[in-house]
Design a protein around this motif. Structure first.
Motif, PDB file in Angstrom:
ATOM      1  N   LYS A  69      -1.151  -2.878  -3.309  1.00 37.55           N
ATOM      2  CA  LYS A  69      -0.549  -1.540  -3.250  1.00 37.55           C
ATOM      3  C   LYS A  69      -1.110  -0.699  -2.117  1.00 37.55           C
ATOM      4  O   LYS A  69      -0.615   0.385  -1.839  1.00 37.55           O
ATOM      5  CB  LYS A  69      -0.803  -0.774  -4.561  1.00 37.55           C
ATOM      6  CG  LYS A  69       0.188  -1.038  -5.666  1.00 37.55           C
ATOM      7  CD  LYS A  69      -0.124  -0.188  -6.893  1.00 37.55           C
ATOM      8  CE  LYS A  69       0.099   1.293  -6.728  1.00 37.55           C
ATOM      9  NZ  LYS A  69       1.476   1.754  -6.884  1.00 37.55           N
ATOM     10  N   SER A 116       2.489   1.617 -10.940  1.00 36.84           N
ATOM     11  CA  SER A 116       3.866   1.416 -10.496  1.00 36.84           C
ATOM     12  C   SER A 116       3.896   0.412  -9.343  1.00 36.84           C
ATOM     13  O   SER A 116       2.989   0.373  -8.509  1.00 36.84           O
ATOM     14  CB  SER A 116       4.467   2.755 -10.062  1.00 36.84           C
ATOM     15  OG  SER A 116       3.632   3.397  -9.128  1.00 36.84           O
ATOM     16  N   ASN A 120       4.857  -0.260  -6.293  1.00 33.11           N
ATOM     17  CA  ASN A 120       5.292   0.244  -4.995  1.00 33.11           C
ATOM     18  C   ASN A 120       4.068   0.392  -4.116  1.00 33.11           C
ATOM     19  O   ASN A 120       2.949   0.458  -4.630  1.00 33.11           O
ATOM     20  CB  ASN A 120       5.946   1.625  -5.154  1.00 33.11           C
ATOM     21  CG  ASN A 120       5.038   2.590  -5.883  1.00 33.11           C
ATOM     22  OD1 ASN A 120       4.960   2.572  -7.118  1.00 33.11           O
ATOM     23  ND2 ASN A 120       4.318   3.399  -5.140  1.00 33.11           N
ATOM     24  N   SER A 155       8.407   4.893  -6.571  1.00 33.61           N
ATOM     25  CA  SER A 155       8.248   3.764  -7.489  1.00 33.61           C
ATOM     26  C   SER A 155       9.487   2.868  -7.428  1.00 33.61           C
ATOM     27  O   SER A 155      10.548   3.286  -6.965  1.00 33.61           O
ATOM     28  CB  SER A 155       8.081   4.271  -8.923  1.00 33.61           C
ATOM     29  OG  SER A 155       6.932   5.073  -9.023  1.00 33.61           O
ATOM     30  N   HIS A 192       3.643  12.343  -2.175  1.00 32.63           N
ATOM     31  CA  HIS A 192       3.761  11.143  -2.991  1.00 32.63           C
ATOM     32  C   HIS A 192       5.236  10.868  -3.212  1.00 32.63           C
ATOM     33  O   HIS A 192       6.030  11.775  -3.101  1.00 32.63           O
ATOM     34  CB  HIS A 192       3.096  11.462  -4.335  1.00 32.63           C
ATOM     35  CG  HIS A 192       2.475  10.282  -4.993  1.00 32.63           C
ATOM     36  ND1 HIS A 192       1.302   9.753  -4.570  1.00 32.63           N
ATOM     37  CD2 HIS A 192       2.863   9.533  -6.041  1.00 32.63           C
ATOM     38  CE1 HIS A 192       0.988   8.722  -5.348  1.00 32.63           C
ATOM     39  NE2 HIS A 192       1.930   8.569  -6.251  1.00 32.63           N
TER      40      HIS A 192
HETATM   41 MG    MG Z   1       2.554   5.260  -8.980  1.00 33.08          MG
END
Ligand code: MG
Ligand code: TXA
Length: 313
Positions: free
Chosen positions: A45, A132, A134, A140, A215
């Motif tokens: 990630k 998540s 992503n 996500s 984000h």
């Molecule tokens: Mg997340």
């Protein structure tokens, strides 16, 4: 690449990472007992080790084994919302939850997902961590192809229905003797307060990176001004409204249907990147009740140019 429950189990028990569907968004899963697997998640990630992970369980006794919480409202909360899109932060049993999962905090975040195929897998392999699925900072994944886009076409994904909610779980915690809201999410603040019988305090803790930074963001500059300016290439809006002409139009459904908006939002944000769109406008002129509040907050963060501290909202 779709994998069966049996293949998923083998991989998890072999310190590997797989993607799993949940009812909210896809997760990247490793066994909580595999330090190697957990570290692989952070690498995949590109996530900072200072950002703790959520543990996903399938039975209440797993919650009791991993946390030490004594609070009279906890049973009511769990009864009302589990299994489902609510994460609870509680003091960790530190000998049961590795410091990597907790990012060295004394607390741990836990949720019991509602997705039947994931529940069955956890029943067999025990609790898993699942942030998540992503790359850090990006929207996500709500569809299989989002996971494959971020982690490669061969990436193993547990077979099962795609997520239904479209945005992440709500995170609350019993910390310092009071119930606090750490992250808005699919379950509304109002619903939780109705069960608790008192208001949730917005957490002043600044440790949750998902709350602190820009984000869920596409590469495109995403404007939320009152109306679109002339040089936007894409307009993201509603079927029941009219907008000026633009090269692309993406619909979030009806402006009064929060469930549909939640379900389509991240797909659309990802589409902007796929099409290399550099300037888009999104219609945020809708009510701020219940799920709509969480949707607005996600859009606000997706459109933030600078690190955005949502404790100020
Ligand atoms: Mg997340
Ligand atoms: O719906 C969801 O919750 C999804 C699906 C896959 O279950 N998971 C998810 O995980 O959104 P993640 O890692 O993307 O977001 C979890 C957030 C992070 O912002 C993290 O900082 C925060 O939870 N968190 C985890 N443990 C925490 C703790 N002990 N104290 C404060 N925040 C915590």
């Amino acid at each position: 690449m779709d994998i069966t429950k049996l293949q998923a189990k083998k991989l998890l028990l072999d310190d590997q990472v797989i993607a799993v569907p949940t009812e909210t968004v896809y997760g990247l899963a490793a066994s909580i007992y595999s330090e190697k697997g957990i570290r692989k998640i952070f690498n995949l990630k590109k996530r900072s080790l200072s950002n703790p992970l959520i543990i996903h369980i399938s039975q209440y006794n797993q919650f009791k084994n991993l946390t030490s919480i004594s609070n009279k409202e906890i049973e009511k909360i769990i009864e009302a919302f589990w299994p489902g899109p609510l994460t609870i932060i509680a003091p960790a049993k530190v000998d049961q939850v590795s410091a990597t999962i907790r990012a060295n905090f004394a607390t741990v975040a836990i949720r019991m997902p509602k997705h039947p195929d994931l529940q069955k897998l956890i029943d067999e392999v025990g609790p898993i961590v699942a942030p998540s699925a992503n790359l850090s900072g990006k929207p996500s994944s709500t569809k299989k192809n989002h996971v494959l886009h971020d982690f490669g076409l061969d990436f193993p994904i547990l077979e099962g229905e795609e997520p239904d909610c479209g945005i992440e779980s709500t995170i609350i915690g019993y910390v310092d003797g009071k119930w606090q809201l750490f992250r808005l999410g699919y379950i509304s603040q109002e619903e939780i307060e109705n069960v608790l019988g008192c208001p949730l305090i917005y957490s002043s803790l600044t440790i949750t990176p998902g709350r602190m930074f820009k984000h869920y963001s596409p590469n495109a500059e995403l404007s939320t001004s009152l109306s679109p300016d002339r040089n936007v290439e894409a307009i993201i809006g509603f079927d029941d409204r009219t907008y000026p002409k633009s090269q692309y139009f993406f619909s979030m459904g009806s402006s009064t249907n929060s469930k549909l908006i939640a379900k389509s939002l991240y797909s659309i944000l990802r589409k902007l990147d796929e099409l290399n769109i550099s300037r888009a406008w999104i219609d945020t002129n809708f009510t701020s009740k219940q799920l709509f509040t969480s949707i607005k907050e996600r859009i606000k963060r997706a459109s933030a140019r600078e690190p955005y501290d949502c404790t100020r909202h």
